[in-house]
Design a protein around this motif. Sequence first.
Motif, PDB file in Angstrom:
ATOM      1  N   LEU A 172     -16.550  10.637   2.597  1.00  0.00           N
ATOM      2  CA  LEU A 172     -16.507   9.194   2.821  1.00  0.00           C
ATOM      3  C   LEU A 172     -16.835   8.445   1.539  1.00  0.00           C
ATOM      4  N   VAL A 173     -16.189   7.307   1.347  1.00  0.00           N
ATOM      5  CA  VAL A 173     -16.535   6.443   0.221  1.00  0.00           C
ATOM      6  C   VAL A 173     -17.595   5.455   0.707  1.00  0.00           C
ATOM      7  N   PHE A 174     -18.751   5.507   0.079  1.00  0.00           N
ATOM      8  CA  PHE A 174     -19.848   4.581   0.402  1.00  0.00           C
ATOM      9  C   PHE A 174     -19.892   3.460  -0.622  1.00  0.00           C
ATOM     10  N   GLN A 175     -19.988   2.230  -0.153  1.00  0.00           N
ATOM     11  CA  GLN A 175     -20.165   1.069  -1.017  1.00  0.00           C
ATOM     12  C   GLN A 175     -21.639   0.657  -1.046  1.00  0.00           C
ATOM     13  N   SER A 235     -14.811   5.083   6.900  1.00  0.00           N
ATOM     14  CA  SER A 235     -15.727   4.018   6.475  1.00  0.00           C
ATOM     15  C   SER A 235     -14.978   2.717   6.257  1.00  0.00           C
ATOM     16  N   SER A 236     -15.678   1.626   6.482  1.00  0.00           N
ATOM     17  CA  SER A 236     -15.124   0.298   6.227  1.00  0.00           C
ATOM     18  C   SER A 236     -15.323  -0.046   4.760  1.00  0.00           C
ATOM     19  N   GLY A 237     -14.794  -1.177   4.372  1.00  0.00           N
ATOM     20  CA  GLY A 237     -15.134  -1.724   3.067  1.00  0.00           C
ATOM     21  C   GLY A 237     -16.552  -2.262   3.113  1.00  0.00           C
ATOM     22  N   GLY A 238     -17.098  -2.558   1.971  1.00  0.00           N
ATOM     23  CA  GLY A 238     -18.460  -3.081   1.908  1.00  0.00           C
ATOM     24  C   GLY A 238     -18.494  -4.604   1.966  1.00  0.00           C
ATOM     25  N   PHE A 252     -28.062  -8.255   0.110  1.00  0.00           N
ATOM     26  CA  PHE A 252     -28.042  -7.057   0.934  1.00  0.00           C
ATOM     27  C   PHE A 252     -26.590  -6.608   1.029  1.00  0.00           C
ATOM     28  N   TYR A 253     -26.381  -5.369   1.399  1.00  0.00           N
ATOM     29  CA  TYR A 253     -25.038  -4.802   1.408  1.00  0.00           C
ATOM     30  C   TYR A 253     -24.813  -4.087   2.727  1.00  0.00           C
ATOM     31  N   ALA A 254     -23.654  -4.334   3.331  1.00  0.00           N
ATOM     32  CA  ALA A 254     -23.363  -3.770   4.649  1.00  0.00           C
ATOM     33  C   ALA A 254     -22.069  -2.969   4.618  1.00  0.00           C
ATOM     34  N   GLN A 255     -22.009  -1.970   5.467  1.00  0.00           N
ATOM     35  CA  GLN A 255     -20.824  -1.147   5.625  1.00  0.00           C
ATOM     36  C   GLN A 255     -20.900  -0.484   6.993  1.00  0.00           C
ATOM     37  N   ALA A 256     -19.741  -0.121   7.538  1.00  0.00           N
ATOM     38  CA  ALA A 256     -19.697   0.569   8.824  1.00  0.00           C
ATOM     39  C   ALA A 256     -19.067   1.947   8.656  1.00  0.00           C
ATOM     40  N   ILE A 257     -19.577   2.893   9.406  1.00  0.00           N
ATOM     41  CA  ILE A 257     -19.039   4.250   9.474  1.00  0.00           C
ATOM     42  C   ILE A 257     -18.577   4.450  10.913  1.00  0.00           C
ATOM     43  N   TRP A 258     -17.354   4.941  11.075  1.00  0.00           N
ATOM     44  CA  TRP A 258     -16.766   5.090  12.403  1.00  0.00           C
ATOM     45  C   TRP A 258     -16.405   6.534  12.685  1.00  0.00           C
ATOM     46  N   LEU A 259     -16.473   6.896  13.948  1.00  0.00           N
ATOM     47  CA  LEU A 259     -16.086   8.226  14.405  1.00  0.00           C
ATOM     48  C   LEU A 259     -14.715   8.122  15.066  1.00  0.00           C
ATOM     49  N   GLU A 260     -13.718   8.780  14.467  1.00  0.00           N
ATOM     50  CA  GLU A 260     -12.386   8.775  15.056  1.00  0.00           C
ATOM     51  C   GLU A 260     -12.350   9.720  16.259  1.00  0.00           C
ATOM     52  N   GLY A 308     -18.100   2.617  -5.486  1.00  0.00           N
ATOM     53  CA  GLY A 308     -17.868   3.434  -4.300  1.00  0.00           C
ATOM     54  C   GLY A 308     -17.865   4.907  -4.665  1.00  0.00           C
ATOM     55  N   SER A 309     -18.598   5.684  -3.904  1.00  0.00           N
ATOM     56  CA  SER A 309     -18.643   7.125  -4.164  1.00  0.00           C
ATOM     57  C   SER A 309     -18.986   7.868  -2.878  1.00  0.00           C
TER      58      SER A 309
END
Length: 124
Positions: free
Chosen positions: A47-50, A114-117, A89-97, A39-40
């Motif tokens: 944001l931490v991206f997985q 961001s969600s977990g991956g 494949f790898y999935a993650q969600a990014i949300w707008l507060e 994660g970076s």
Amino acid sequence: MGCNGPPKVNDPNYVLTCANAPRNALGLGIITNLPDVAGSDSLGIGLVFQLDLLQSTLVIPLNIRSDWSGTSSVPAPIPNDPGLVGQAFYAQAIWLEDATTGQACSAALGHLVSSGGLQITVQP
């Protein structure tokens, strides 16, 4: 991130799920073919991206919306392609507060969170 069951070839009903998202929020689901296991903040926005957005050769965006409880689901159908078996494949969600509802606690750019991956390895 989660899902509604094992990812299998020719599953038109495969769904990605997310819990603990901001309530009634707009989100972006992302599926790639490369992870960022540690994660970076590869984009420098807090944001931490997985997911490895910079080196992936496949990036699939998905529109997501959470409900009043902060849960969501988004269709991610898996095509009838036997060549997908065993591929990861790898999935993650990014949300707008939403600061107007008191949900803006993130220090990231634009109150993003961001969600977990999730790793998705396609089964036969």
